[in-house]
Structures are given as structure tokens and as C-alpha cells.
Design an enzyme around this catalytic site. Structure first.
Site, PDB file in Angstrom:
ATOM      1  N   LYS A 277       6.309  -2.612  97.786  1.00  0.00           N
ATOM      2  CA  LYS A 277       6.155  -2.878  96.353  1.00  0.00           C
ATOM      3  C   LYS A 277       7.496  -3.219  95.685  1.00  0.00           C
ATOM      4  CE  LYS A 277       1.649  -2.335  96.237  1.00  0.00           C
ATOM      5  NZ  LYS A 277       1.065  -1.377  97.107  1.00  0.00           N
TER       6      LYS A 277
HETATM    7  C1  LIG Z   1      -0.383  -0.712  97.258  1.00  0.00           C
HETATM    8  C2  LIG Z   1      -1.632  -0.617  96.456  1.00  0.00           C
HETATM    9  C3  LIG Z   1      -2.291   0.605  96.224  1.00  0.00           C
HETATM   10  C4  LIG Z   1      -1.995   1.867  96.967  1.00  0.00           C
HETATM   11  O1  LIG Z   1      -0.759   2.348  96.872  1.00  0.00           O
HETATM   12  P1  LIG Z   1      -0.302   3.570  97.806  1.00  0.00           P
HETATM   13  O2  LIG Z   1       0.959   4.013  97.133  1.00  0.00           O
HETATM   14  O3  LIG Z   1      -0.095   3.007  99.164  1.00  0.00           O
HETATM   15  O4  LIG Z   1      -1.356   4.594  97.765  1.00  0.00           O
HETATM   16  C5  LIG Z   1      -3.368   0.635  95.339  1.00  0.00           C
HETATM   17  N1  LIG Z   1      -3.814  -0.474  94.753  1.00  0.00           N
HETATM   18  C6  LIG Z   1      -3.256  -1.663  94.984  1.00  0.00           C
HETATM   19  C7  LIG Z   1      -3.789  -2.849  94.273  1.00  0.00           C
HETATM   20  C8  LIG Z   1      -2.163  -1.778  95.854  1.00  0.00           C
HETATM   21  O5  LIG Z   1      -1.627  -2.971  96.101  1.00  0.00           O
END
Ligand SMILES: *Cc1c(COP(=O)(O)O)cnc(C)c1O
Length: 379
Positions: free
Chosen positions: A183
Site C-alpha cells: 500500500k
Molecule cells: C489491501 C486491502 C484490504 C486489506 O488490507 P489488510 O491490511 O491486508 O487486511 C482491504 N480492502 C482493500 C480494497 C484492499 O486493497
């Protein structure tokens, strides 16, 4: 030649210094100093009163659903095309995910799709800011209010995006973020729940610490709950990153601009959109190919891979994957979510890491153009 990876963080001396300080000093009496600074800076960035650091965005959605009172028998609407983390916590609380169609321009939950999926059992909706874009939130919120449906904005992919001058994550009753390694802002693994709703905030603080009141020193649990806490080292990393957030967003937008220069005019290729009144922080630069090119996302990924380029498939409709496909709800969704099934098979996320250079983007773009011309020739 070295593979070009699909994502990668921006880590500077600031991150290293903060994490080093946390691992050295943030223990016992000082265990929360970095959480407090990270949460305060994060809430301020998003423009809301409360932020709670958590081990993941998945945990944040889980706690949001619990705090909003979603129970077995309830339905929660999610876009059909998203990462499974948007939907899995609905199952954790015993509710049913209902998969709604996406909008052809934003690739996010469509207004018609949302409206069509509502039933008397609908308790909440989780619009997703897909790849940094933001759905038509004013319209979605108006419908949600009319039907008394709580809005949890999944802004995992959209830190820094804006909608009518409000930050992504601040557009629903609760917003959630992910700091997974891929991210824009990362803590390795991690998440954040943000809200202006004090009752939700207080409930989340209890639910994430085994049913203890914040500050409890008697190890006295009022209920069976969860253990969802971030570590000090992650919070320190997050603080360094949020202090650099404007730079990170600028870099993401620069990466998209470089790609757009290379690919913006190619026939049959659609890139991420930025509807007027919005700012897209472009978590993942994404191409959607015209089906007439005769190239599926799997074929495109394979051919890019032969050129040492990693990519990712556009999310598959949740109603199409084994985790859900045998449910009656998935069967209903497959019959009506035409946009989801039209776009997803032809979408690919290109390398979008914060370590990309213009030279690498030119290389990826050239490879993509060659593949597309080849496809034209074959067709
Ligand atoms: C990455 C992501 C998540 C989950 O995030 P985590 O921190 O891995 O639990 C949820 N929703 C979307 C749209 C994502 O891209």
C-alpha cells in the site's frame, strides 16, 4: 535483467530512525507513544476526530461491522469487484455479503448496483475506493441514509485521494485503511479505523483489546472480544510515513502521469479515471483492454512476465471465485453484475511501486505497446 516488481515502499532515514527509537525505547510505560502520535497525525490527515491503529484493514472492517451492530441474518452490500478482505469480515460476524455491480468509469460500487442490491435485511454497505478512485459517494450516502444503512468506506487503496475536497476514508460513518506492504503508506502489515462517531470509537477500543476498558490495569474483561493491536515498531514506521504522506501521494501521481504520457493515447487501452471533483492517488496504475484486442488479463500478465515485468490481475468478481461461487448470493450476483464481468477479465495492474523510475516506466510501456500491436496483428 532485474524483474520490475508490481509494488514497493518508499523508506527513508526517517523511517529507520523512528523504528530504531521504538525498538529501543517504546516499552512498558512508553509502549504507546508512537501509537498516539501516529493516530493523531492520521486523524488530522483524514480530517476526522478519531483514529485507531489495528493489525490490518481486515481487522478494521471486522471491528467496524461489530461496532455498528451488524449481526447474523443481516446483509451487507459490497462491490463485486474488490479484494476479498472487503467481504470476508461480513462472514466473520455471521452476516451475508451481497455483491453489487461496479461503475464502468470509476470501477467502484455503482449507484444503480447499490440500489438494486438493497433488501429489508441490508444493514451496512462497504463502498471500496478501488485502486485510488472514489465512487459517487454523495449519491451512495443519500441512498444509504434513506434506507438507514451504515456506510463503511474501504479506503485501503486510497490514502490521499479526495472527493469534493474531503479526504478518502472520511466519506462514510466509518473509514478503514490498510498499511500492507503493497500500500501507499505501509507499516509492513497494519490498518487504521477512522470515524467521527464517538460511540463507535469507544466500542472499537474495547473490542480490540479482549473486552477491557482502555487504561484497565486490573486485567478485568467484561466480555470475550478480540486482540487486534499494532506493535510500537509498526506505529513508529507509520508515523514516519504519515509525516511524509504529501510526498508519497505526489510520487504516486507522478508515476501515473508518466504512464499516461506513454499510454494515454493508445487505442483500446483505458487507464484509471479521475472524475471531476475528485483527486485520485493512483495506488495501482491499471489498464483495461478493449475485448476486441483479444487479450485476456492472464495472457497480458504472461507476456509482460516474459519481459521481466510483474503485474497483477484486476480483482476477479467475488461472485466468481471458489470462496463464494457456490452460494445462492453469488449465483444471483453473476446474473446481474454485467459491468463487473465485462471489465475484470481485461484489467491488469502495472508496476506502481514508489521506487519506479521514468526509465522503468518507459520500458514497461514499450513492452505493453509491443504486446498490444502483436495482438492487433493476430486479430
Ligand atoms: C489491501 C486491502 C484490504 C486489506 O488490507 P489488510 O491490511 O491486508 O487486511 C482491504 N480492502 C482493500 C480494497 C484492499 O486493497
Amino acid at each position: 535483467m532485474e524483474r520490475i516488481l508490481v509494488s514497493g515502499p518508499s523508506i527513508t532515514q526517517k523511517e529507520i530512525d523512528y523504528v530504531t527509537d521504538a525498538v529501543t525505547n517504546a516499552w512498558y510505560g512508553n509502549a504507546n507513544i508512537y501509537h498516539e502520535r501516529f493516530e493523531r497525525a492520521f486523524a488530522e490527515h483524514v480530517g476526522l476526530r478519531y483514529a485507531v491503529s489495528l493489525p490490518s484493514c481486515t481487522a478494521a472492517i471486522h471491528l467496524a461491522l461489530l461496532a455498528l451492530g451488524v449481526e447474523p441474518g443481516d446483509e451487507v452490500i459490497v462491490p463485486d469487484v474488490t479484494w476479498i478482505a472487503s467481504a470476508a469480515p461480513i462472514s466473520y460476524v455471521g452476516a451475508t455479503p451481497v455483491f453489487a455491480d461496479i461503475d464502468p468509469e470509476t470501477w467502484c460500487l455503482s449507484v444503480e448496483g447499490f440500489e438494486r442490491a438493497i433488501t429489508p435485511k441490508t444493514k451496512a454497505v462497504i463502498p471500496v475506493d478501488l485502486y485510488g478512485n472514489v465512487p459517487a459517494m454523495d449519491a451512495l450516502r443519500a441512498i444509504a441514509e434513506r434506507h438507514n444503512i451504515a456506510v463503511i468506506e474501504d479506503a485501503a487503496e486510497a490514502i490521499g485521494s479526495e472527493y469534493h475536497n474531503r479526504r478518502a476514508g472520511s466519506l462514510g460513518n466509518v473509514g478503514v485503511f490498510s498499511f500492507h506492504g503493497s500500500k501507499t503508506l505501509t507499516t509492513g502489515e497494519g490498518g487504521m479505523l477512522v470515524t467521527d462517531d464517538e460511540a463507535v470509537y469507544r466500542r472499537v477500543l474495547v473490542l480490540r483489546d479482549h473486552g477491557r476498558q482502555p487504561g484497565d490495569r486490573f486485567f478485568f474483561n467484561h466480555e470475550v472480544a478480540y486482540k487486534y493491536k499494532m506493535s510500537s515498531m509498526q506505529a513508529a514506521l507509520g508515523l514516519a510515513q504519515i509525516e511524509r504522506i504529501d510526498d508519497l501521494i505526489t510520487m504516486k501521481r507522478q508515476i501515473f502521469a508518466w504512464y499516461q504520457e506513454e499510454l494515454g493515447d493508445i487505442e483500446g487501452v483505458t487507464l484509471n479515471s479521475e472524475p471531476s471533483g475528485t483527486k485520485n492517488s493512483y495506488w495501482m496504475v491499471t489498464v483495461v483492454l478493449d475485448p476486441h484486442l483479444g487479450l485476456s488479463k492472464q495472457q497480458l500478465m504472461e507476456q509482460l512476465s516474459q519481459q521481466h515485468i510483474d503485474s497483477r490481475p484486476f480483482f476477479h468478481p467475488l461472485s466468481s471465485i471458489p470462496a463464494y461461487s457456490n452460494t445462492p448470493e453469488a449465483e444471483r450476483a453473476r446474473a446481474v453484475n454485467h459491468v463487473s464481468y465485462k471489465i475484470s477479465p481485461y484489467g491488469v495492474n502495472l508496476p506502481s511501486g514508489l521506487n519506479l523510475t521514468p526509465e522503468k516506466i518507459t520500458y514497461v510501456s514499450q513492452a505493453l505497446k509491443t504486446i498490444i500491436h502483436g495482438a492487433h496483428g493476430a486479430g
